[in-house]
Design an enzyme around this catalytic site. Structure first.
Site, PDB file in Angstrom:
ATOM      1  N   ARG A   1      11.712  -5.751   5.241  1.00  0.00           N
ATOM      2  CA  ARG A   1      11.432  -4.058   4.966  1.00  0.00           C
ATOM      3  C   ARG A   1      12.351  -3.189   5.627  1.00  0.00           C
ATOM      4  O   ARG A   1      12.594  -3.316   6.926  1.00  0.00           O
ATOM      5  CB  ARG A   1       9.872  -3.890   5.283  1.00  0.00           C
ATOM      6  CG  ARG A   1       9.641  -2.451   4.996  1.00  0.00           C
ATOM      7  CD  ARG A   1       8.377  -2.180   5.076  1.00  0.00           C
ATOM      8  NE  ARG A   1       7.501  -2.453   6.223  1.00  0.00           N
ATOM      9  CZ  ARG A   1       6.402  -2.314   6.690  1.00  0.00           C
ATOM     10  NH1 ARG A   1       5.588  -1.881   5.829  1.00  0.00           N
ATOM     11  NH2 ARG A   1       5.843  -2.825   7.668  1.00  0.00           N
TER      12      ARG A   1
ATOM     13  N   ARG B   1     -10.110   0.111   8.363  1.00  0.00           N
ATOM     14  CA  ARG B   1      -9.673  -1.409   8.538  1.00  0.00           C
ATOM     15  C   ARG B   1     -10.522  -1.893   9.377  1.00  0.00           C
ATOM     16  O   ARG B   1     -10.451  -3.260   9.943  1.00  0.00           O
ATOM     17  CB  ARG B   1      -8.284  -1.103   9.422  1.00  0.00           C
ATOM     18  CG  ARG B   1      -7.120  -1.170   8.701  1.00  0.00           C
ATOM     19  CD  ARG B   1      -5.960  -0.796   9.932  1.00  0.00           C
ATOM     20  NE  ARG B   1      -4.892  -1.402   9.781  1.00  0.00           N
ATOM     21  CZ  ARG B   1      -3.803  -1.279   9.236  1.00  0.00           C
ATOM     22  NH1 ARG B   1      -3.602  -0.077   8.399  1.00  0.00           N
ATOM     23  NH2 ARG B   1      -2.557  -1.696   9.372  1.00  0.00           N
TER      24      ARG B   1
ATOM     25  N   ARG C   1      -0.357  -8.794  13.431  1.00  0.00           N
ATOM     26  CA  ARG C   1      -0.893  -8.005  12.406  1.00  0.00           C
ATOM     27  C   ARG C   1      -1.683  -8.705  11.443  1.00  0.00           C
ATOM     28  O   ARG C   1      -2.880  -8.368  10.899  1.00  0.00           O
ATOM     29  CB  ARG C   1       0.208  -7.194  11.982  1.00  0.00           C
ATOM     30  CG  ARG C   1       0.859  -6.139  12.837  1.00  0.00           C
ATOM     31  CD  ARG C   1       1.990  -5.530  12.530  1.00  0.00           C
ATOM     32  NE  ARG C   1       1.945  -4.793  11.167  1.00  0.00           N
ATOM     33  CZ  ARG C   1       3.010  -4.740  10.227  1.00  0.00           C
ATOM     34  NH1 ARG C   1       4.406  -4.979  10.632  1.00  0.00           N
ATOM     35  NH2 ARG C   1       2.987  -4.060   9.297  1.00  0.00           N
TER      36      ARG C   1
ATOM     37  N   LYS D   1       0.744  -1.212  -0.267  1.00  0.00           N
ATOM     38  CA  LYS D   1       0.153  -0.088  -0.060  1.00  0.00           C
ATOM     39  C   LYS D   1       0.828   1.304  -0.317  1.00  0.00           C
ATOM     40  O   LYS D   1       0.605   2.176  -0.716  1.00  0.00           O
ATOM     41  CB  LYS D   1      -0.876  -0.055   1.116  1.00  0.00           C
ATOM     42  CG  LYS D   1      -1.886  -0.997   1.252  1.00  0.00           C
ATOM     43  CD  LYS D   1      -2.893  -1.036   2.416  1.00  0.00           C
ATOM     44  CE  LYS D   1      -2.076  -1.134   3.661  1.00  0.00           C
ATOM     45  NZ  LYS D   1      -1.429  -2.487   4.177  1.00  0.00           N
TER      46      LYS D   1
ATOM     47  N   ARG E   1      11.009  -1.338  10.976  1.00  0.00           N
ATOM     48  CA  ARG E   1      10.094  -0.876  11.893  1.00  0.00           C
ATOM     49  C   ARG E   1       9.840  -1.777  13.029  1.00  0.00           C
ATOM     50  O   ARG E   1      10.011  -2.915  12.888  1.00  0.00           O
ATOM     51  CB  ARG E   1       8.687  -0.753  10.912  1.00  0.00           C
ATOM     52  CG  ARG E   1       7.908   0.466  10.919  1.00  0.00           C
ATOM     53  CD  ARG E   1       6.967   0.399   9.637  1.00  0.00           C
ATOM     54  NE  ARG E   1       5.791  -0.268  10.277  1.00  0.00           N
ATOM     55  CZ  ARG E   1       4.745  -0.181   9.658  1.00  0.00           C
ATOM     56  NH1 ARG E   1       4.580   0.270   8.367  1.00  0.00           N
ATOM     57  NH2 ARG E   1       3.680  -1.168  10.003  1.00  0.00           N
TER      58      ARG E   1
HETATM   59  P1  AP5 Z   1       4.589  -1.658   1.981  1.00  0.00           P
HETATM   60  O1  AP5 Z   1       4.404  -0.607   0.730  1.00  0.00           O
HETATM   61  O2  AP5 Z   1       5.443  -0.978   3.080  1.00  0.00           O
HETATM   62  O3  AP5 Z   1       3.397  -2.283   2.218  1.00  0.00           O
HETATM   63  P2  AP5 Z   1       1.840  -1.932   3.064  1.00  0.00           P
HETATM   64  O4  AP5 Z   1       1.006  -2.350   2.551  1.00  0.00           O
HETATM   65  O5  AP5 Z   1       2.118  -0.386   3.238  1.00  0.00           O
HETATM   66  O6  AP5 Z   1       2.321  -2.517   4.509  1.00  0.00           O
HETATM   67  P3  AP5 Z   1       2.390  -2.109   6.285  1.00  0.00           P
HETATM   68  O7  AP5 Z   1       3.274  -2.917   6.817  1.00  0.00           O
HETATM   69  O8  AP5 Z   1       2.902  -0.504   6.183  1.00  0.00           O
HETATM   70  O9  AP5 Z   1       1.030  -2.036   6.475  1.00  0.00           O
HETATM   71  P4  AP5 Z   1       0.029  -1.977   7.779  1.00  0.00           P
HETATM   72  O10 AP5 Z   1      -1.320  -2.242   7.239  1.00  0.00           O
HETATM   73  O11 AP5 Z   1       0.377  -3.248   8.698  1.00  0.00           O
HETATM   74  O12 AP5 Z   1       0.885  -1.076   8.393  1.00  0.00           O
HETATM   75  P5  AP5 Z   1      -0.022   0.588   8.931  1.00  0.00           P
HETATM   76  O13 AP5 Z   1       1.258   1.460   9.020  1.00  0.00           O
HETATM   77  O14 AP5 Z   1      -0.893   0.947   8.144  1.00  0.00           O
HETATM   78  O15 AP5 Z   1       5.655  -2.800   1.420  1.00  0.00           O
HETATM   79  C1  AP5 Z   1       6.041  -3.660   2.217  1.00  0.00           C
HETATM   80  C2  AP5 Z   1       7.394  -4.210   2.053  1.00  0.00           C
HETATM   81  O16 AP5 Z   1       7.252  -4.808   0.677  1.00  0.00           O
HETATM   82  C3  AP5 Z   1       8.471  -3.224   1.814  1.00  0.00           C
HETATM   83  O17 AP5 Z   1       9.740  -3.623   1.899  1.00  0.00           O
HETATM   84  C4  AP5 Z   1       8.380  -2.941   0.146  1.00  0.00           C
HETATM   85  O18 AP5 Z   1       9.628  -2.366  -0.375  1.00  0.00           O
HETATM   86  C5  AP5 Z   1       8.215  -4.457  -0.135  1.00  0.00           C
HETATM   87  N1  AP5 Z   1       7.365  -4.271  -1.511  1.00  0.00           N
HETATM   88  C6  AP5 Z   1       6.111  -3.495  -1.876  1.00  0.00           C
HETATM   89  N2  AP5 Z   1       5.548  -3.757  -3.066  1.00  0.00           N
HETATM   90  C7  AP5 Z   1       6.518  -4.983  -3.377  1.00  0.00           C
HETATM   91  C8  AP5 Z   1       6.392  -5.933  -4.642  1.00  0.00           C
HETATM   92  N3  AP5 Z   1       5.617  -5.660  -5.640  1.00  0.00           N
HETATM   93  N4  AP5 Z   1       7.348  -6.693  -4.753  1.00  0.00           N
HETATM   94  C9  AP5 Z   1       8.335  -7.098  -3.876  1.00  0.00           C
HETATM   95  N5  AP5 Z   1       8.195  -6.495  -2.495  1.00  0.00           N
HETATM   96  C10 AP5 Z   1       7.395  -5.354  -2.583  1.00  0.00           C
HETATM   97  O19 AP5 Z   1      -0.252   0.323  10.529  1.00  0.00           O
HETATM   98  C11 AP5 Z   1       0.384   0.014  11.353  1.00  0.00           C
HETATM   99  C12 AP5 Z   1      -0.161   0.060  12.927  1.00  0.00           C
HETATM  100  O20 AP5 Z   1      -0.722   1.181  13.203  1.00  0.00           O
HETATM  101  C13 AP5 Z   1      -1.143  -1.085  12.905  1.00  0.00           C
HETATM  102  O21 AP5 Z   1      -0.840  -2.463  13.201  1.00  0.00           O
HETATM  103  C14 AP5 Z   1      -2.443  -0.593  13.763  1.00  0.00           C
HETATM  104  O22 AP5 Z   1      -1.773  -0.743  15.167  1.00  0.00           O
HETATM  105  C15 AP5 Z   1      -2.108   0.968  13.504  1.00  0.00           C
HETATM  106  N6  AP5 Z   1      -3.197   1.491  12.589  1.00  0.00           N
HETATM  107  C16 AP5 Z   1      -2.986   2.166  11.386  1.00  0.00           C
HETATM  108  N7  AP5 Z   1      -3.988   2.437  10.582  1.00  0.00           N
HETATM  109  C17 AP5 Z   1      -5.182   1.779  11.586  1.00  0.00           C
HETATM  110  C18 AP5 Z   1      -6.523   2.024  11.496  1.00  0.00           C
HETATM  111  N8  AP5 Z   1      -7.157   2.578  10.336  1.00  0.00           N
HETATM  112  N9  AP5 Z   1      -7.184   1.365  12.300  1.00  0.00           N
HETATM  113  C19 AP5 Z   1      -6.737   0.736  13.767  1.00  0.00           C
HETATM  114  N10 AP5 Z   1      -5.370   0.834  13.657  1.00  0.00           N
HETATM  115  C20 AP5 Z   1      -4.544   1.319  12.780  1.00  0.00           C
HETATM  116 MG    MG Z   2       2.220   1.028   4.837  1.00  0.00          MG
END
Ligand code: AP5
Ligand code: MG
Length: 209
Positions: free
Chosen positions: A129, A91, A166, A16, A155
Site C-alpha cells: 500500500r 473497533r 494489527r 475501508k 505507512r
Molecule cells: P485501504 O482502503 O487502505 O484499507 P483499510 O481497510 O482502510 O485498511 P487500514 O490499514 O487503513 O485499516 P486499519 O483499520 O488498520 O487502519 P486505521 O487507519 O483505521 O486498502 C488497503 C490497500 O489495499 C491499499 O493499498 C488499497 O489500494 C488496496 N485495495 C483496496 N481495495 C482493494 C481491492 N478491491 N483490490 C485490491 N486492492 C485493494 O488504524 C490505524 C491505527 O490507528 C490502528 O492500528 C490503531 O492503533 C489506531 N486506531 C484507529 N482507529 C482506532 C479505534 N477506533 N480504536 C482504537 N485504535 C484505533
Molecule cells: Mg484505512
C-alpha cells in the site's frame, strides 16, 4: 430529513478507506476515520498524537476512552448532523456500545457494511500500500497522487511485524463486533475481494437497497 449513519467495518487492509471515499462522494456525508484523525494528530505533534503514537507504532489499539472522546467531539460538529460514515470505528465492544449511546440519544441508528477479505489477501494489500500524505488516498503502486500530485509514502505501521500485530488485534478485539451488530440486525456482509469497482458496485447495492 432522515439521517444516514453507516459504519464501514472490516480488518486492516479490507478496503475501508478506499470504499469510504466513494461512499462519502455518493451520499454527501462526512467520513470519520479515526485512523486518519490519529495520524493527523501524530503529524501535528498534538497531545492526542503523543498519547496515540506508541500504541499505533506497535500495531495495538489506542485506548477506548481516548477514541470515544475524539468521536464524541467530532459528531457534534454541524456537518455530522445528517449522518456520517464511520471508517475504522468502532473497533471494540465498548466503542460499539458508546456509539449506540451517542447516536441513540439523537434518535439515530446505524447500519454496518462489513467488507470481508481473507487474511492472506489483507497482508498482501497492506505490504503493497502507498498512501498520499496530503489526502490519505491509497494506491497499490508507488508514484504520485493522481488528485494532488503529492509523492506517495508507505505507512509506518505497514511493516510486516506491525501488520501481524494489527491483524491479531482485529481478531481478538474487533471481530466480536460482527456478532454484536448481527444480533441487532444491522450487519450487511459485502465480499471485499475483486477490483475496487466490483466491490463498490456491491457496496452501492447495500446503501441503495
Ligand atoms: P485501504 O482502503 O487502505 O484499507 P483499510 O481497510 O482502510 O485498511 P487500514 O490499514 O487503513 O485499516 P486499519 O483499520 O488498520 O487502519 P486505521 O487507519 O483505521 O486498502 C488497503 C490497500 O489495499 C491499499 O493499498 C488499497 O489500494 C488496496 N485495495 C483496496 N481495495 C482493494 C481491492 N478491491 N483490490 C485490491 N486492492 C485493494 O488504524 C490505524 C491505527 O490507528 C490502528 O492500528 C490503531 O492503533 C489506531 N486506531 C484507529 N482507529 C482506532 C479505534 N477506533 N480504536 C482504537 N485504535 C484505533
Ligand atoms: Mg484505512
Amino acid at each position: 430529513m432522515a439521517t444516514r449513519d453507516i459504519i464501514l467495518f472490516g480488518a486492516p487492509g479490507a478496503g475501508k478507506g478506499t470504499q469510504a471515499k466513494r461512499i462519502v462522494a455518493h451520499l454527501g456525508i462526512p467520513q470519520i476515520s479515526t485512523g486518519d484523525i490519529l495520524r493527523a494528530a501524530v503529524r501535528a505533534g498534538s497531545a492526542l498524537g503523543l498519547k496515540a503514537k506508541p500504541f499505533m507504532d506497535l500495531g495495538r489499539l489506542v485506548p477506548d476512552d481516548i477514541i470515544i472522546g475524539v468521536v464524541e467531539e467530532r459528531i457534534r460538529e454541524p456537518d455530522c448532523q445528517l449522518g456520517c460514515l464511520f471508517d475504522g470505528f468502532p473497533r471494540t465492544l465498548a466503542q460499539g456500545e458508546a456509539l449506540d449511546d451517542m447516536l441513540g440519544r439523537a434518535g439515530r441508528n446505524v447500519i454496518v457494511i462489513g467488507l470481508e477479505v481473507a487474511e492472506e489477501e489483507l497482508t498482501r494489500r497492506l505490504s503493497g500500500r502507498w498512501t498520499c500524505p496530503q489526502c490519505q488516498r491509497t494506491y497499490s503502486d508507488p508514484g504520485t497522487c493522481t488528485v494532488d500530485g503529492a509523492r506517495l509514502e508507505q505507512r509506518e505501521d505497514d511493516k510486516p511485524e506491525t501488520v501481524k500485530k494489527r491483524l491479531q488485534a482485529y481478531r481478538e478485539q474487533t471481530a466480536p463486533l460482527k456478532d454484536f451488530y448481527q444480533k441487532r440486525g444491522r450487519y450487511r456482509a459485502v465480499d471485499g475481494l475483486g477490483s475496487e469497482d466490483e466491490v463498490w458496485r456491491r457496496v452501492r447495492k447495500v446503501i441503495e437497497g
